[in-house]
Design a protein around this motif. Structure first.
Motif, PDB file in Angstrom:
ATOM      1  N   LEU A 123      47.067  35.364  54.160  1.00  0.00           N
ATOM      2  CA  LEU A 123      47.765  36.629  54.410  1.00  0.00           C
ATOM      3  C   LEU A 123      48.463  37.179  53.165  1.00  0.00           C
ATOM      4  N   ILE A 124      48.445  36.434  52.069  1.00  0.00           N
ATOM      5  CA  ILE A 124      49.073  36.954  50.857  1.00  0.00           C
ATOM      6  C   ILE A 124      48.246  38.101  50.311  1.00  0.00           C
ATOM      7  N   LYS A 125      48.890  39.001  49.581  1.00  0.00           N
ATOM      8  CA  LYS A 125      48.214  40.181  49.055  1.00  0.00           C
ATOM      9  C   LYS A 125      47.567  39.872  47.708  1.00  0.00           C
ATOM     10  N   VAL A 126      46.302  40.240  47.588  1.00  0.00           N
ATOM     11  CA  VAL A 126      45.560  40.182  46.337  1.00  0.00           C
ATOM     12  C   VAL A 126      44.831  41.510  46.194  1.00  0.00           C
ATOM     13  N   ALA A 127      45.020  42.165  45.056  1.00  0.00           N
ATOM     14  CA  ALA A 127      44.380  43.470  44.820  1.00  0.00           C
ATOM     15  C   ALA A 127      44.688  44.443  45.951  1.00  0.00           C
ATOM     16  N   GLY A 128      45.936  44.422  46.422  1.00  0.00           N
ATOM     17  CA  GLY A 128      46.395  45.415  47.384  1.00  0.00           C
ATOM     18  C   GLY A 128      46.098  45.117  48.840  1.00  0.00           C
ATOM     19  N   LYS A 129      45.374  44.021  49.148  1.00  0.00           N
ATOM     20  CA  LYS A 129      45.045  43.699  50.529  1.00  0.00           C
ATOM     21  C   LYS A 129      45.279  42.220  50.772  1.00  0.00           C
ATOM     22  N   ALA A 130      45.479  41.864  52.042  1.00  0.00           N
ATOM     23  CA  ALA A 130      45.549  40.451  52.386  1.00  0.00           C
ATOM     24  C   ALA A 130      44.230  39.784  52.025  1.00  0.00           C
ATOM     25  N   VAL A 131      44.305  38.532  51.565  1.00  0.00           N
ATOM     26  CA  VAL A 131      43.094  37.811  51.168  1.00  0.00           C
ATOM     27  C   VAL A 131      42.058  37.846  52.283  1.00  0.00           C
ATOM     28  N   ILE A 132      42.483  37.618  53.514  1.00  0.00           N
ATOM     29  CA  ILE A 132      41.534  37.569  54.626  1.00  0.00           C
ATOM     30  C   ILE A 132      40.861  38.915  54.867  1.00  0.00           C
TER      31      ILE A 132
ATOM     32  N   VAL B 183      48.183  29.656  40.557  1.00  0.00           N
ATOM     33  CA  VAL B 183      47.440  30.363  39.517  1.00  0.00           C
ATOM     34  C   VAL B 183      46.229  31.077  40.095  1.00  0.00           C
ATOM     35  N   ASP B 184      45.702  30.583  41.227  1.00  0.00           N
ATOM     36  CA  ASP B 184      44.532  31.212  41.836  1.00  0.00           C
ATOM     37  C   ASP B 184      44.828  32.625  42.310  1.00  0.00           C
ATOM     38  N   VAL B 185      46.048  32.844  42.752  1.00  0.00           N
ATOM     39  CA  VAL B 185      46.427  34.187  43.213  1.00  0.00           C
ATOM     40  C   VAL B 185      46.317  35.174  42.052  1.00  0.00           C
ATOM     41  N   PHE B 186      46.827  34.771  40.903  1.00  0.00           N
ATOM     42  CA  PHE B 186      46.768  35.627  39.719  1.00  0.00           C
ATOM     43  C   PHE B 186      45.331  35.843  39.281  1.00  0.00           C
ATOM     44  N   ILE B 187      44.536  34.770  39.237  1.00  0.00           N
ATOM     45  CA  ILE B 187      43.147  34.879  38.784  1.00  0.00           C
ATOM     46  C   ILE B 187      42.347  35.765  39.729  1.00  0.00           C
ATOM     47  N   ALA B 188      42.511  35.563  41.033  1.00  0.00           N
ATOM     48  CA  ALA B 188      41.766  36.370  41.999  1.00  0.00           C
ATOM     49  C   ALA B 188      42.101  37.842  41.863  1.00  0.00           C
ATOM     50  N   ASP B 189      43.373  38.141  41.636  1.00  0.00           N
ATOM     51  CA  ASP B 189      43.777  39.533  41.468  1.00  0.00           C
ATOM     52  C   ASP B 189      43.069  40.155  40.262  1.00  0.00           C
ATOM     53  N   LYS B 190      42.990  39.400  39.167  1.00  0.00           N
ATOM     54  CA  LYS B 190      42.317  39.913  37.971  1.00  0.00           C
ATOM     55  C   LYS B 190      40.814  40.043  38.197  1.00  0.00           C
ATOM     56  N   LEU B 191      40.225  39.090  38.919  1.00  0.00           N
ATOM     57  CA  LEU B 191      38.788  39.163  39.169  1.00  0.00           C
ATOM     58  C   LEU B 191      38.439  40.390  40.000  1.00  0.00           C
ATOM     59  N   PHE B 192      39.293  40.724  40.960  1.00  0.00           N
ATOM     60  CA  PHE B 192      39.041  41.938  41.745  1.00  0.00           C
ATOM     61  C   PHE B 192      39.099  43.172  40.855  1.00  0.00           C
ATOM     62  N   GLN B 193      40.016  43.171  39.896  1.00  0.00           N
ATOM     63  CA  GLN B 193      40.128  44.310  39.000  1.00  0.00           C
ATOM     64  C   GLN B 193      38.901  44.433  38.112  1.00  0.00           C
ATOM     65  N   LEU B 194      38.387  43.285  37.639  1.00  0.00           N
ATOM     66  CA  LEU B 194      37.292  43.305  36.681  1.00  0.00           C
ATOM     67  C   LEU B 194      35.924  43.282  37.337  1.00  0.00           C
ATOM     68  N   ALA B 195      35.865  42.903  38.607  1.00  0.00           N
ATOM     69  CA  ALA B 195      34.572  42.726  39.254  1.00  0.00           C
ATOM     70  C   ALA B 195      33.767  44.015  39.236  1.00  0.00           C
ATOM     71  N   SER B 196      32.514  43.888  38.858  1.00  0.00           N
ATOM     72  CA  SER B 196      31.617  45.036  38.871  1.00  0.00           C
ATOM     73  C   SER B 196      30.447  44.736  39.785  1.00  0.00           C
ATOM     74  N   THR B 197      29.770  45.767  40.189  1.00  0.00           N
ATOM     75  CA  THR B 197      28.694  45.655  41.162  1.00  0.00           C
ATOM     76  C   THR B 197      27.389  46.081  40.521  1.00  0.00           C
ATOM     77  N   ALA B 198      26.325  45.351  40.826  1.00  0.00           N
ATOM     78  CA  ALA B 198      25.019  45.755  40.346  1.00  0.00           C
ATOM     79  C   ALA B 198      24.665  47.108  40.944  1.00  0.00           C
ATOM     80  N   ALA B 199      23.923  47.902  40.192  1.00  0.00           N
ATOM     81  CA  ALA B 199      23.545  49.231  40.655  1.00  0.00           C
ATOM     82  C   ALA B 199      22.731  49.136  41.937  1.00  0.00           C
ATOM     83  N   PRO B 200      22.898  50.081  42.862  1.00  0.00           N
ATOM     84  CA  PRO B 200      22.102  50.060  44.095  1.00  0.00           C
ATOM     85  C   PRO B 200      20.637  50.293  43.788  1.00  0.00           C
TER      86      PRO B 200
END
Length: 503
Positions: free
Chosen positions: A31-40, A234-251
Motif C-alpha cells: 500500500l505504500i506509494k511508488v510513482a504516485g500510486k500504491a504499489v498494488i 532501498v527498494d522503494v527508492f529504486i522502484a520509484d526511479k525505475l518507474f520514472q525511467l521505464a520506457s516502452t517498446a513501440a507498438p
C-alpha cells in the motif's frame, strides 16, 4: 505435459498478504506509494491490461481489504472480481486462494492460475504472455533469471560467525521471481498432499509441487531484471526511479488500411509542424484521411510560446471540423553551451518553448480531447535520464516532459484522455543539423520513422508511457528490461537526441 486445446480461463492471483515491517512502515508494503500510486495498484494495472488474463483475485493482508477495494473502484480495475483476506503465511494465503478459485467449478473443469507477488509492480507483459503460453504444454511454470552474483553456502560456528562451506556452480543457479503459474488442479493436488505433512513449510508454490508432485515437470520461463520485489527500504527508492525511467517498446506498426480506417474523419493538430518530425507526422496523417492542422512559426505564424496562438489554433480546428482528436507537440529548441555563459534571452526561450509551451498546449487542449476521448502526444530525449554538461536547459526541460506525461495520464484518465511521450534516438532533423552539422549516414534515425511510430502511438490504447524509437535492431529484446537498459545507455551517451522542432 498438458495437451494443446482450447484456451482455458486464466486467473491472476495477486498475493498481497505481506506487511511493511522490512521497509519500516506500519502499513502493508503493497500500500505504500511508488510513482504516485500504491504499489498494488501498479501491479493490478498490469494484469488489467494483459489480454491473456481473464480476471484477478486479490489476497490481501487481514484488515486491509477495504483499502484495496477503494483502489480497485477508483482505478476502474474491472478484472478484479474479489478481494479476500489472506492467511498468516504465504502457503496459507495460497491455500485460501485455491479454495476460492475452486468455488463453482464443475467436476473435471480446470483453469490456469498465475500467483504473483503484489510487491513486484514492474512485471512485463512478455513474462505474463510466456507463462500463459507455457501452460498449454506444462502444468507448472516458474519464472527465473540467471544469478549475476556468486552464491555461497555458509555455516555458523558459534561466536566466530559464518564460514563458507560450498560455492555452487553459478551457471546452474537462477533467481526465482513471480508469477508462478499452474493448472489449478495441479497446485490444488500438491497442497492436498502437503496438508498431510506435519512438517510442511515452503516459501513459494513451485517448491510445493516439486516436493509433493515430483513427477510433474516445472518449466522455467525467463524473467527479467526489471521484475524486482519491493521488500527493503532501498527498494522503494529504486522502484520509484525505475518507474520514472521505464520506457516502452513501440507498438506494432499498423498497415495502410488500418491507418485509413482510424484516421479518416479525425482531426489532428500538430504544433511544430513546419518541418522535421512534426511535418512528417502531419503529412502521414493527412495522407491517410485525417484533417490536419500543421502549425509552425515559419509557415502559419504560430508561436507555441504565445498562449493566444495556441488557443486560437485549437479553436479554429474545432470550429471547422467539430472535433479535435489528437494534439501533437514536436516544437522545441536545442541550445548548447555552459549555463553560466548563456544569455537571459536564450534561457527564457528554452524554458518557454520547451516547457511552458507544452504545459499551455496541454491545458488548452484538455476540453477538446475530453470531448473526443483523444490523445496528447509529447516528445522527450534520452538526455532526460541524466543531465549532461552544456545541455542543462535542454535535458532538464525534456525530463519535465516525462513527468508531465506521467502526471497528466493519471490526472486525465477519468476524462478519457490518453497522454504519451515519444523518446526518439538521435534523429536526422534540421534542428539537429544546425546544432551538430552533417553527421555520417546511417548513424541517425530518420524523422519519417519517428513520425510513423508517433502515429502508431496515437492510434494505440496506451497512456502514460514513454515510447522508445530506435533504429532497427533484430537482436533487441522488446521487454521492459531491455528498454530500461537502452535508456540507461542513452543517458550516458556523448550526444544529445533531437526531440522536435521550432517550426
Amino acid at each position: 505435459m498438458h495437451p494443446p486445446g482450447p484456451s482455458p480461463h486464466t486467473t491472476a492471483v495477486v498475493l498481497a498478504g505481506g506487511t511493511g515491517q522490512r521497509v519500516g512502515l506500519s502499513i502493508p508494503k503493497q500500500l505504500i506509494k511508488v510513482a504516485g500510486k500504491a504499489v498494488i495498484e501498479h501491479t493490478l494495472a498490469i494484469f488489467e491490461e494483459a489480454e491473456e488474463i481473464d480476471d484477478v483475485l486479490v489476497m490481501m493482508a487481514p484488515g486491509y481489504t477495504a483499502e484495496v477495494e477503494k483502489i480497485v473502484a477508483k482505478g476502474g480495475l474491472g478484472k478484479v472480481t474479489r478481494v479476500v483476506e489472506g492467511g498468516s503465511t504465504r502457503n496459507e494465503t495460497t491455500r485460501r486462494a485455491i479454495e476460492v478459485l475452486g468455488e463453482g467449478l464443475a467436476d473435471g473443469q480446470d483453469r490456469n492460475v498465475l500467483f504473483h507477488d503484489a510487491v513486484r509492480p514492474l512485471l512485463s507483459r512478455r513474462v505474463i504472455a510466456d507463462c500463459v503460453a507455457a501452460l498449454d504444454r506444462y502444468r507448472a511454470v516458474d519464472v527465473a533469471i540467471p544469478s549475476a552474483d556468486t552464491i555461497i553456502v555458509t555455516r555458523t560456528h558459534g561466536e566466530d560467525g559464518e564460514f563458507i562451506t560450498d560455492v555452487p556452480d553459478r551457471s546452474r543457479l537462477r533467481r526465482g521471481q513471480t508469477p508462478q503459474a499452474f493448472r489449478l488442479s495441479t497446485i490444488r493436488r500438491a497442497y492436498e498432499i502437503a496438508a498431510d505433512d506435519p512438517n510442511f513449510q515452503a516459501t513459494d508454490d513451485c517448491s510445493v509441487v516439486l516436493r509433493y508432485l515430483p513427477d510433474v515437470p516445472i518449466h522455467v520461463v525467463p524473467g527479467d531484471e526489471f521484475n524486482m520485489k519491493v521488500t527493503q527500504p532501498v527498494d522503494v527508492f529504486i522502484a520509484d526511479k525505475l518507474f520514472q525511467l521505464a520506457s516502452t517498446a513501440a507498438p506494432a506498426q499498423s498497415d495502410e488500411d488500418a491507418y485509413r480506417e482510424r484516421l479518416n474523419g479525425a482531426t489532428v493538430v500538430v504544433f511544430g509542424g513546419s518541418y522535421g518530425i512534426g511535418k512528417d507526422v502531419a503529412d502521414l496523417a493527412e495522407r491517410h484521411g485525417a484533417t490536419v492542422y500543421a502549425l509552425g512559426r515559419s509557415t502559419t505564424g504560430t508561436h507555441v510560446e504565445n498562449p493566444r496562438d495556441v488557443a486560437d489554433a485549437l479553436a479554429r480546428a474545432y470550429a471547422e471540423t467539430g472535433r479535435v482528436d489528437y494534439v501533437v507537440n514536436t516544437a522545441g529548441v536545442l541550445r548548447i553551451g555552459k549555463l553560466a555563459e548563456t544569455e537571459d534571452a536564450a534561457i527564457e526561450e528554452a524554458l518557454t518553448v520547451n516547457y511552458l509551451a507544452p504545459v499551455r498546449i496541454a491545458r488548452a487542449a484538455h476540453r477538446y480531447l475530453a470531448e473526443s476521448g483523444g490523445q496528447l502526444l509529447l516528445y522527450t530525449s534520452s538526455s532526460y535520464t541524466r543531465g549532461r554538461a552544456e545541455y542543462s536547459l535542454y535535458s532538464s526541460t525534456k525530463a519535465a516532459m516525462v513527468n508531465l506525461t506521467q502526471a497528466l495520464a493519471d490526472e486525465w484518465a477519468a476524462d478519457g484522455i490518453r497522454v504519451n511521450c515519444v523518446n526518439p534516438e538521435r534523429t536526422a532533423t534540421p534542428m539537429r543539423t544546425r546544432a551538430f552539422g552533417d553527421e555520417p549516414a546511417g548513424t541517425l534515425l530518420s524523422s519519417e520513422a519517428v513520425a510513423r511510430t508517433s502515429l502508431d502511438v496515437l492510434l494505440s490504447p496506451m497512456t502514460g508511457h514513454v515510447i522508445d524509437v530506435r533504429q532497427q535492431d533484430p537482436t533487441a529484446d522488446a521487454s521492459q528490461a531491455a528498454s530500461f537498459e537502452r535508456a540507461l545507455a542513452a543517458a550516458i551517451a556523448a550526444d544529445a537526441d533531437s526531440a522536435g522542432e521550432v517550426a
